[in-house]
Design a protein around this motif. Structure first.
Motif, PDB file in Angstrom:
ATOM      1  N   UNK A 180       0.831  -1.204   0.000  1.00 44.72           N
ATOM      2  CA  UNK A 180       0.000   0.000   0.000  1.00 44.72           C
ATOM      3  C   UNK A 180       0.862   1.249   0.000  1.00 44.72           C
ATOM      4  N   UNK A 181       0.443   2.207  -0.786  1.00 45.40           N
ATOM      5  CA  UNK A 181       0.972   3.565  -0.723  1.00 45.40           C
ATOM      6  C   UNK A 181      -0.237   4.461  -0.548  1.00 45.40           C
ATOM      7  N   UNK A 182      -0.259   5.238   0.509  1.00 44.77           N
ATOM      8  CA  UNK A 182      -1.421   6.063   0.810  1.00 44.77           C
ATOM      9  C   UNK A 182      -0.987   7.516   0.924  1.00 44.77           C
ATOM     10  N   UNK A 183      -1.488   8.319  -0.004  1.00 47.58           N
ATOM     11  CA  UNK A 183      -1.179   9.749   0.025  1.00 47.58           C
ATOM     12  C   UNK A 183      -2.213  10.496   0.869  1.00 47.58           C
ATOM     13  N   UNK A 184      -1.772  11.585   1.429  1.00 46.68           N
ATOM     14  CA  UNK A 184      -2.681  12.470   2.165  1.00 46.68           C
ATOM     15  C   UNK A 184      -2.099  13.870   2.162  1.00 46.68           C
ATOM     16  N   UNK A 190      -1.094  28.343  -9.294  1.00 46.68           N
ATOM     17  CA  UNK A 190      -2.282  27.668  -9.854  1.00 46.68           C
ATOM     18  C   UNK A 190      -1.925  26.499 -10.764  1.00 46.68           C
ATOM     19  N   UNK A 191      -0.814  26.585 -11.460  1.00 42.60           N
ATOM     20  CA  UNK A 191      -0.419  25.484 -12.348  1.00 42.60           C
ATOM     21  C   UNK A 191       0.060  24.249 -11.600  1.00 42.60           C
ATOM     22  N   UNK A 192       0.180  24.339 -10.286  1.00 50.19           N
ATOM     23  CA  UNK A 192       0.486  23.150  -9.481  1.00 50.19           C
ATOM     24  C   UNK A 192      -0.768  22.338  -9.177  1.00 50.19           C
ATOM     25  N   UNK A 193      -1.921  22.845  -9.556  1.00 47.92           N
ATOM     26  CA  UNK A 193      -3.171  22.129  -9.322  1.00 47.92           C
ATOM     27  C   UNK A 193      -3.158  20.794 -10.049  1.00 47.92           C
ATOM     28  N   UNK A 194      -3.376  19.718  -9.308  1.00 47.07           N
ATOM     29  CA  UNK A 194      -3.309  18.376  -9.881  1.00 47.07           C
ATOM     30  C   UNK A 194      -3.645  17.355  -8.806  1.00 47.07           C
ATOM     31  N   UNK A 195      -3.852  16.132  -9.240  1.00 45.09           N
ATOM     32  CA  UNK A 195      -3.836  15.001  -8.321  1.00 45.09           C
ATOM     33  C   UNK A 195      -2.383  14.544  -8.202  1.00 45.09           C
ATOM     34  N   UNK A 196      -1.920  14.409  -6.983  1.00 46.49           N
ATOM     35  CA  UNK A 196      -0.535  14.020  -6.719  1.00 46.49           C
ATOM     36  C   UNK A 196      -0.505  12.566  -6.275  1.00 46.49           C
ATOM     37  N   UNK A 197       0.373  11.811  -6.892  1.00 49.27           N
ATOM     38  CA  UNK A 197       0.520  10.392  -6.624  1.00 49.27           C
ATOM     39  C   UNK A 197       1.933  10.097  -6.145  1.00 49.27           C
ATOM     40  N   UNK A 198       2.059   9.189  -5.211  1.00 48.62           N
ATOM     41  CA  UNK A 198       3.398   8.688  -4.903  1.00 48.62           C
ATOM     42  C   UNK A 198       3.533   7.283  -5.482  1.00 48.62           C
ATOM     43  N   UNK A 199       4.771   6.939  -5.767  1.00 48.82           N
ATOM     44  CA  UNK A 199       5.054   5.663  -6.404  1.00 48.82           C
ATOM     45  C   UNK A 199       6.376   5.123  -5.901  1.00 48.82           C
ATOM     46  N   UNK A 200       6.456   3.829  -5.742  1.00 53.61           N
ATOM     47  CA  UNK A 200       7.716   3.164  -5.406  1.00 53.61           C
ATOM     48  C   UNK A 200       8.408   2.800  -6.712  1.00 53.61           C
ATOM     49  N   UNK A 201       9.614   3.283  -6.872  1.00 52.47           N
ATOM     50  CA  UNK A 201      10.348   3.153  -8.132  1.00 52.47           C
ATOM     51  C   UNK A 201      11.605   2.340  -7.901  1.00 52.47           C
ATOM     52  N   UNK A 221       4.407  11.998  -8.584  1.00 54.36           N
ATOM     53  CA  UNK A 221       3.903  12.379  -9.893  1.00 54.36           C
ATOM     54  C   UNK A 221       2.675  13.262  -9.678  1.00 54.36           C
ATOM     55  N   UNK A 222       2.309  13.965 -10.708  1.00 51.16           N
ATOM     56  CA  UNK A 222       1.059  14.707 -10.647  1.00 51.16           C
ATOM     57  C   UNK A 222       0.369  14.665 -12.000  1.00 51.16           C
ATOM     58  N   UNK A 223      -0.949  14.780 -11.929  1.00 54.94           N
ATOM     59  CA  UNK A 223      -1.760  14.765 -13.143  1.00 54.94           C
ATOM     60  C   UNK A 223      -2.774  15.894 -13.041  1.00 54.94           C
ATOM     61  N   UNK A 224      -2.581  16.882 -13.889  1.00 54.59           N
ATOM     62  CA  UNK A 224      -3.501  18.009 -13.934  1.00 54.59           C
ATOM     63  C   UNK A 224      -4.753  17.622 -14.715  1.00 54.59           C
ATOM     64  N   UNK A 225      -5.855  18.317 -14.517  1.00 52.24           N
ATOM     65  CA  UNK A 225      -7.071  18.005 -15.260  1.00 52.24           C
ATOM     66  C   UNK A 225      -6.827  18.003 -16.766  1.00 52.24           C
ATOM     67  N   UNK A 226      -7.179  16.897 -17.398  1.00 53.72           N
ATOM     68  CA  UNK A 226      -6.998  16.784 -18.836  1.00 53.72           C
ATOM     69  C   UNK A 226      -5.576  16.532 -19.281  1.00 53.72           C
ATOM     70  N   UNK A 227      -4.668  16.384 -18.330  1.00 53.77           N
ATOM     71  CA  UNK A 227      -3.266  16.217 -18.681  1.00 53.77           C
ATOM     72  C   UNK A 227      -2.742  14.824 -18.410  1.00 53.77           C
ATOM     73  N   UNK A 228      -1.487  14.636 -18.716  1.00 53.39           N
ATOM     74  CA  UNK A 228      -0.832  13.353 -18.480  1.00 53.39           C
ATOM     75  C   UNK A 228      -0.221  13.336 -17.081  1.00 53.39           C
ATOM     76  N   UNK A 254      -3.270   6.037  -4.608  1.00 55.78           N
ATOM     77  CA  UNK A 254      -4.478   6.447  -5.318  1.00 55.78           C
ATOM     78  C   UNK A 254      -4.568   7.954  -5.526  1.00 55.78           C
ATOM     79  N   UNK A 255      -3.663   8.691  -4.925  1.00 57.10           N
ATOM     80  CA  UNK A 255      -3.585  10.110  -5.186  1.00 57.10           C
ATOM     81  C   UNK A 255      -4.273  10.979  -4.155  1.00 57.10           C
ATOM     82  N   UNK A 256      -3.846  12.234  -4.130  1.00 44.16           N
ATOM     83  CA  UNK A 256      -4.464  13.245  -3.272  1.00 44.16           C
ATOM     84  C   UNK A 256      -4.541  14.538  -4.081  1.00 44.16           C
TER      85      UNK A 256
END
Length: 128
Positions: free
Chosen positions: A3-7, A88-99, A37-44, A120-122
């Protein structure tokens, strides 16, 4: 179970700060690098930062250098992303990942390889 749980995601005004947390369990924390990682609305989904948790050598994309800082509490298997001077451009869902450790730098450079586990992101919203 891995499990990786962001908050820590929240709505904040531009110029403000947030600290995100990523709590890891079910795998050997020190065997991996932890990335954000982060994913902005409509972005990668794009890498923001990666760090080797045992010695905390960290990599950052240019857009967050000087504003974002990774830290870790190895006793708690938790990685933090301190985000200051938010835009404002930092707006996104932020995910952590084990690499996989050998891919930490190249992930931040844009080569998405070696990510094994994801949270699952925050959601972070920065208002202008």
């Amino acid at each position: 179970e891995v499990q990786l749980v962001e908050s820590g995601g929240d709505l904040v005004q531009a110029g403000g700060s947030l600290r995100l947390s990523c709590a890891a369990s079910g795998f050997t924390f020190a065997d991996y690098a932890i990335g954000w990682f982060r994913q902005a609305p409509g972005g990668e989904r794009r890498a923001v930062s990666c760090a080797h948790v045992d010695h905390l050598y960290a990599y950052y994309v240019d857009s967050v250098k000087g504003r974002f800082t990774i830290s870790a509490d190895n006793a708690k298997n938790t990685v933090y992303l301190q985000m200051d001077s938010l835009k404002p451009e930092d707006t996104a869902v932020y995910y952590c990942t084990a690499i996989q450790r050998e891919w930490c730098r190249t992930v931040v450079e844009g080569l998405n390889h070696g990510m094994e586990y994801w949270g699952k992101g925050t959601l972070v919203i920065v208002s202008s």
